[in-house]
Design a protein around this motif. Structure first.
Motif, PDB file in Angstrom:
ATOM      1  N   SER A 150       0.723  -8.234  -6.819  1.00  0.00           N
ATOM      2  CA  SER A 150       0.020  -7.767  -5.617  1.00  0.00           C
ATOM      3  C   SER A 150       0.867  -6.737  -4.877  1.00  0.00           C
ATOM      4  O   SER A 150       2.033  -6.999  -4.547  1.00  0.00           O
TER       5      SER A 150
ATOM      6  N   ASP B 160      -3.767 -12.582  -3.655  1.00  0.00           N
ATOM      7  CA  ASP B 160      -2.506 -12.015  -4.156  1.00  0.00           C
ATOM      8  C   ASP B 160      -2.127 -12.671  -5.487  1.00  0.00           C
ATOM      9  O   ASP B 160      -1.725 -11.998  -6.441  1.00  0.00           O
TER      10      ASP B 160
ATOM     11  N   GLN C 250      -4.029 -11.507  -8.352  1.00  0.00           N
ATOM     12  CA  GLN C 250      -3.523 -10.204  -8.833  1.00  0.00           C
ATOM     13  C   GLN C 250      -2.368 -10.397  -9.829  1.00  0.00           C
ATOM     14  O   GLN C 250      -2.223  -9.642 -10.780  1.00  0.00           O
TER      15      GLN C 250
END
Ligand code: SAM
Ligand code: SF4
Length: 449
Positions: free
Chosen positions: A279, A326, A329
């Protein structure tokens, strides 16, 4: 009469290399190395403080050593390395049975410290850590003065090319424990490698916290322009059959370094490229100076220069403020890159780091759950990638000769087990056909003639 020393090493390869140097210094001072603390007159714990768990292990072992010291008051106990550097005198207060604290880059003083202890009339402790400026660069002289001992037949060695780190990633204790980045002069490095090769070493691993920035931070007269130049010089030394390096910060991975993978036959096709998070928001908070896209570009460049390169990484889960999105990701990056392997860790607060002060800490249960998910998927990917080797014939370097099988390693850093009736020695290069893949290792057989 000879004294006996037992050194227990925690943590990274830098610590392993530091322990080796301490061992050499003590052998010169008349010590003999032994394999257990029970047989030793001096026990040295060379410590790691990268995560809280690593530090806890040190204190729990020190607790056990207290009992030995009660039975044998003449036993000397030394704490060296990163925890010593970080905690200094606090260790002596918490663990009064410890005799010596020796911080990073100070261990060259060990023989003198031991002599001072021997000469003292009453119980005395000695603490020697660097001040916050880390202004002394003694490691260059030390490494130069302490060539590797030829005591055991060995085939691979670490060669330190730099100390410290200037990156100050917000979670990382290294700049506080190992000080500012300083590169070792190139001629010293080449001299050490030549010496090692002359002693029969075939594989060299260049070591530093961020080797990609080698040569950038201090002005040494004979410095080459950068890490790629150094790699080329080391690779050109006759007898270096395999060349590796660790670790790398993606921000400093240059085009020249990528080109080395297309150019140098003895540079192993393996790149450990720690990403930490997928992220951008988390990378920024971590003070990592690259974006997810830039990282992916570097991976693509490496694969284009060397299609069979194996890429591995480090990941931290549950960094302060890491949201589900996040973490998604990071999982997505894992799917995109498909690493051969990775080291993944739950975020851990460390002293003297910026992230310790962040207020948005992630709950332990969430960190554990994310770590488990990441590792489970990585294991599947490792297995899938390892299966791609089945049927291929690869060159492996022999590491250990077991009673039934030989353990060896591919250039891509995969462990291979195989049977061989021929007498082999560690360091031999052998061609092996891969017949089976597990998630952590491969099985092979000698190719049919
Ligand atoms: N120099 C390397 C780099 O730039 O990525 C990293 C070296 S560090 C000794 C090894 C790994 O420990 C890091 O890549 C990171 O994943 C992990 N690590 C460092 N600090 C940590 C922390 N506070 N909590 C959890 N993991 C940490
Ligand atoms: Fe730590 Fe590596 Fe960042 Fe340096 S580059 S601060 S060693 S994680």
């Amino acid at each position: 009469m000879h004294k006996h020393v037992y050194i227990k090493t925690f943590g990274c390869q830098m610590n392993e290399r530091d322990s080796e140097i301490m061992e050499q210094l003590l052998v010169r001072a008349g010590y003999i190395c032994v394999r257990t603390s029970q047989d030793a007159d001096l026990v040295i714990l060379n410590t790691c403080s990268i995560r809280a768990k690593a530090e806890q292990k040190v204190f729990s072992l020190l607790g056990q050593l207290r009992q030995q010291k009660e039975k044998r008051p003449e036993l000397r106990i030394a704490v060296a390395g990163c925890v010593a550097q970080q905690e200094g005198q606090h260790i002596l207060r918490r663990m009064p049975h410890v005799d010596i604290i020796v911080g990073t880059q100070q261990f060259y003083q060990l023989p003198d410290m031991l002599q001072r202890l021997d000469q003292a009339d009453s119980k005395q402790e000695i603490c020697c850590t660097l001040d916050a400026s880390f202004s002394i660069p003694p490691f260059q002289k030390l490494l130069h003065d302490a060539p590797p001992s030829p005591a055991e037949p060995e085939f691979r060695k670490f060669v330190t090319i730099m100390q410290g780190c200037n990156n100050f990633c917000s979670y990382c204790v290294v700049p506080a424990t190992r000080g500012r980045e300083i590169s070792r002069p190139v001629q010293d490095i080449l001299e050490e490698v030549r010496l090692l090769v002359a002693r029969g070493i075939r594989e060299i691993t260049l070591l530093g916290q961020n080797v990609n920035s080698y040569g950038c931070t201090n002005d040494v007269a004979d410095q080459p322009t950068g890490f790629a130049d150094l790699l080329r010089m080391v690779a050109a030394i006759p007898g270096v059959q395999r060349l590796r390096f660790t670790s790398s910060n993606p921000q400093d991975l240059s085009v020249e370094l990528v080109e080395c993978f297309a150019e140098l036959d003895n540079l192993c096709p393996h790149f450990h490229l720690p990403v930490q998070s997928g992220s951008d928001a988390v990378l920024k908070k971590m003070n990592r100076k690259y974006s997810r896209d830039l990282y992916l570009e570097k991976v693509a460049a490496l694969r284009s220069a060397c299609p069979d390169i194996a890429i591995s990484t480090d990941v931290i889960v549950g960094f302060p403020g890491e949201t589900d999105e996040d973490f998604k990701q990071t999982m997505d990056l894992l799917e995109t890159v498909r690493y051969h392997g990775s080291f993944s860790f739950k975020y851990s607060d460390r002293p003297n780091t910026r992230s310790t002060e962040f207020s948005d800490k992630v709950a332990e249960s969430i960190k554990s759950e994310r770590l488990q998910r990441f590792q489970k998927r990585q294991d599947q990917i490792s297995l899938e990638k390892n299966r791609e080797y089945v049927g291929q014939t690869l060159e492996v370097m022999v590491e250990e000769i077991g009673s039934a099988k030989i353990k060896a390693r591919t250039g891509s850093n995969h462990i291979v087990h195989f049977e061989d009736a021929t007498e082999r020695s560690p360091g031999d290069l052998v061609k092996v056909t891969i017949i089976h893949a597990g998630k952590h290792s491969l099985n092979g057989e000698l190719p049919s003639p």
